[in-house]
Design an enzyme around this catalytic site. Structure first.
Site, PDB file in Angstrom:
ATOM      1  N   THR A 147       0.967  -1.370  -0.170  1.00 11.90           N
ATOM      2  CA  THR A 147      -0.109  -0.100   0.235  1.00 11.90           C
ATOM      3  C   THR A 147       0.673   1.574   0.163  1.00 11.90           C
ATOM      4  O   THR A 147       1.333   1.734  -0.950  1.00 11.90           O
ATOM      5  CB  THR A 147      -0.870  -0.113   1.177  1.00 11.90           C
ATOM      6  OG1 THR A 147      -0.467  -0.576   2.589  1.00 11.90           O
ATOM      7  CG2 THR A 147      -2.026  -1.098   0.657  1.00 11.90           C
ATOM      8  N   LYS A 169       4.344  -6.651   4.231  1.00 12.88           N
ATOM      9  CA  LYS A 169       3.561  -5.661   3.780  1.00 12.88           C
ATOM     10  C   LYS A 169       2.871  -5.433   4.483  1.00 12.88           C
ATOM     11  O   LYS A 169       2.314  -5.512   5.553  1.00 12.88           O
ATOM     12  CB  LYS A 169       2.708  -5.112   2.772  1.00 12.88           C
ATOM     13  CG  LYS A 169       1.048  -5.634   2.879  1.00 12.88           C
ATOM     14  CD  LYS A 169       0.060  -4.314   3.751  1.00 12.88           C
ATOM     15  CE  LYS A 169       0.286  -3.544   2.813  1.00 12.88           C
ATOM     16  NZ  LYS A 169      -0.241  -2.417   4.401  1.00 12.88           N
ATOM     17  N   THR A 180       0.151  -9.093  12.694  1.00 12.90           N
ATOM     18  CA  THR A 180       0.845  -8.220  12.205  1.00 12.90           C
ATOM     19  C   THR A 180       0.750  -7.689  10.964  1.00 12.90           C
ATOM     20  O   THR A 180       0.154  -9.062   9.894  1.00 12.90           O
ATOM     21  CB  THR A 180       2.504  -8.785  11.828  1.00 12.90           C
ATOM     22  OG1 THR A 180       2.197  -7.458  11.331  1.00 12.90           O
ATOM     23  CG2 THR A 180       3.228  -9.462  10.928  1.00 12.90           C
ATOM     24  N   GLU A 259       6.001   4.644   7.756  1.00 15.57           N
ATOM     25  CA  GLU A 259       6.043   5.741   7.320  1.00 15.57           C
ATOM     26  C   GLU A 259       6.584   6.726   7.578  1.00 15.57           C
ATOM     27  O   GLU A 259       6.554   7.631   8.974  1.00 15.57           O
ATOM     28  CB  GLU A 259       4.596   5.932   7.581  1.00 15.57           C
ATOM     29  CG  GLU A 259       3.996   4.529   6.833  1.00 15.57           C
ATOM     30  CD  GLU A 259       1.855   5.101   6.538  1.00 15.57           C
ATOM     31  OE1 GLU A 259       1.453   4.500   5.599  1.00 15.57           O
ATOM     32  OE2 GLU A 259       1.559   5.414   7.772  1.00 15.57           O
ATOM     33  N   ASN A 382      -0.143  10.339   6.304  1.00 20.53           N
ATOM     34  CA  ASN A 382      -1.395  10.093   7.380  1.00 20.53           C
ATOM     35  C   ASN A 382      -2.529  11.026   6.842  1.00 20.53           C
ATOM     36  O   ASN A 382      -3.555  10.321   6.590  1.00 20.53           O
ATOM     37  CB  ASN A 382      -1.129   9.160   8.014  1.00 20.53           C
ATOM     38  CG  ASN A 382      -0.621   8.154   8.381  1.00 20.53           C
ATOM     39  OD1 ASN A 382      -1.137   6.830   8.060  1.00 20.53           O
ATOM     40  ND2 ASN A 382       1.027   7.811   8.456  1.00 20.53           N
ATOM     41  N   THR A 387      -6.928   9.685   0.098  1.00 23.82           N
ATOM     42  CA  THR A 387      -6.996  11.111  -0.890  1.00 23.82           C
ATOM     43  C   THR A 387      -5.921  11.004  -1.931  1.00 23.82           C
ATOM     44  O   THR A 387      -5.665  11.475  -2.853  1.00 23.82           O
ATOM     45  CB  THR A 387      -7.393  12.587  -0.513  1.00 23.82           C
ATOM     46  OG1 THR A 387      -6.294  13.132  -0.024  1.00 23.82           O
ATOM     47  CG2 THR A 387      -8.614  12.751   0.511  1.00 23.82           C
TER      48      THR A 387
END
Length: 387
Positions: A147, A169, A180, A259, A382, A387
């Site tokens: 993702t 992932k 997880t 991230e 995030n 969007t």
């Protein structure tokens, strides 16, 4: 990495495509075994678990599976009866196309919560997949389940005549609570249905379940292993060692790709009363936004580690007079501060991997957990995720 062909377990095939869930990249992965596999899985304990989790739990009750469907960029969570019906329909469509029994097909889904599948696109895209299955391409599968990952996560080992490969992932919404993110392991080793859980679950608990990016537990966490037995039996300890290595490699890859992450944090807590206490303390440290941001900025503010330990208020055995805190080999507590020590600490915190060690000195248990720092990029990613 590009997986060499000699690491690919025999008897597996894949169908990987874009069904219109993601833009321009693969979003549907189906991995099939030629024969039914001994299988095991562990899943999120979230009260908002999606249909992919509830259906896969149900289908694994007999410890057998022959295929796994993975849909990325759509979690299919919080969609009520429609979400359940859509997931069941996708399994039925794949079963019709491949001849596999529906209860031998598992499903996983990851991505935005609260959006329904584009079921018409999926129906159209699954027509004729029997003839579209190809020799297993685990590199493409690792990419297809991504993702917000920036890199695919893949690792493999050979055990005697058998092969073992793992893909995963995950870069956010990661604070596993039994399982997880998404992690899948495939092997042609023969492992009995009674033995496999005794190997798989402890390894998941001490690797993936010791990983945290942002303290948030996903609604879709799944970790599954399939063993089709086509290569015959292997030495049990060698298999355990190989699976442990692969799981550890994937965990580090996820932490590195967290991230907005710029550094990996590894926290080891030893001399605890028991494993649970060691893990609570280690997680309190690796999950602390103040610890994470200090490491991001290479600020030698080691007191934030002491603060995080102190939050474990119910662990009354912990006595600050016995605790020792180190970064690499630099002891920062209980020794007093010095300019030289703070300069050394700052250099350590500039490294790509920052190692923190805490000795509680109240027992003999230990644990190591992994995470990453917290940067402005995490907010940016995030704040715009859906969007």
């Amino acid at each position: 990495m590009q997986l060499p062909t000699y690491f690919i377990p025999q008897g597996f095939s894949t169908f990987i495509t874009n069904l219109g869930i993601k833009d321009n990249t693969d979003d549907f992965v189906f991995i099939k075994s030629d024969v039914p596999c001994v299988a095991d899985g562990v899943f999120t304990q979230s009260l908002f678990a999606g249909p992919s989790v509830t259906i896969s739990r149900r289908n694994l009750k007999d410890a057998q599976a022959q295929g796994i469907i993975v849909i990325s960029k759509n979690a299919n969570v919080a969609n009520g009866k429609v979400g359940i019906a859509d997931a069941e329909e996708i399994i039925q469509l794949v079963a019709n196309e491949t001849g596999i029994a529906t209860n031998d097909i598992l499903i996983a889904s990851t991505g935005v919560i609260g959006r329904s599948y584009p079921i018409e696109k999926i129906r159209a895209g699954l027509l004729g997949i029997r003839n579209k299955l190809t020799a297993a391409d685990f590199d493409a599968a690792a990419r297809g389940i991504m993702t917000t990952d920036t890199l695919p996560k893949l690792a493999a080992r050979q055990i005697g005549n058998a092969k073992l490969v793992g893909i995963a992932k995950g870069v956010g919404m990661i604070e596993p609570n039994m399982a997880t993110l998404l992690a899948f392991f495939f092997t042609d080793a023969a492992i009995s249905k009674d033995t496999l859980p005794t190997i798989f679950r402890p390894i998941i608990d001490k690797t993936f379940n010791c990983l945290s990016i942002d303290t948030d537990t996903s609604t879709s966490d799944s970790a599954v292993i399939l063993a089709n037995g086509l290569a015959g039996e292997v030495e049990k300890q060698e298999f355990i060692y190989a699976l442990q290595e692969i799981a550890h490699e994937l965990v580090l890859a996820i932490a590195q790709d967290g991230e907005g992450a710029t550094k990996v944090i590894e926290v080891t807590v030893d001399s605890a009363i028991n494993y649970a206490q060691a893990k609570r303390v280690a997680k309190a440290i690796v999950n602390s936004p103040l610890v994470k941001t200090a490491i991001y900025g290479a600020d030698p503010n080691w007191g934030r580690v002491a603060m995080a330990i102190g939050k474990c208020e119910h662990d009354k055995e912990i006595n600050q007079e016995k605790v020792v805190i180190r970064f690499d080999d630099i002891q920062v507590y209980p020794d007093a501060d010095s300019n030289e020590k703070l300069e050394q600490l700052q250099k350590i915190m500039h490294k790509e991997k920052v190692n923190i060690y805490v000795s509680l000195n109240v027992g003999e248990a230990s644990v190591t957990v992994w995470g990453c720092d917290l940067s402005e990029a995490y907010i940016d990613i995030n704040g715009k995720y859906s969007t």
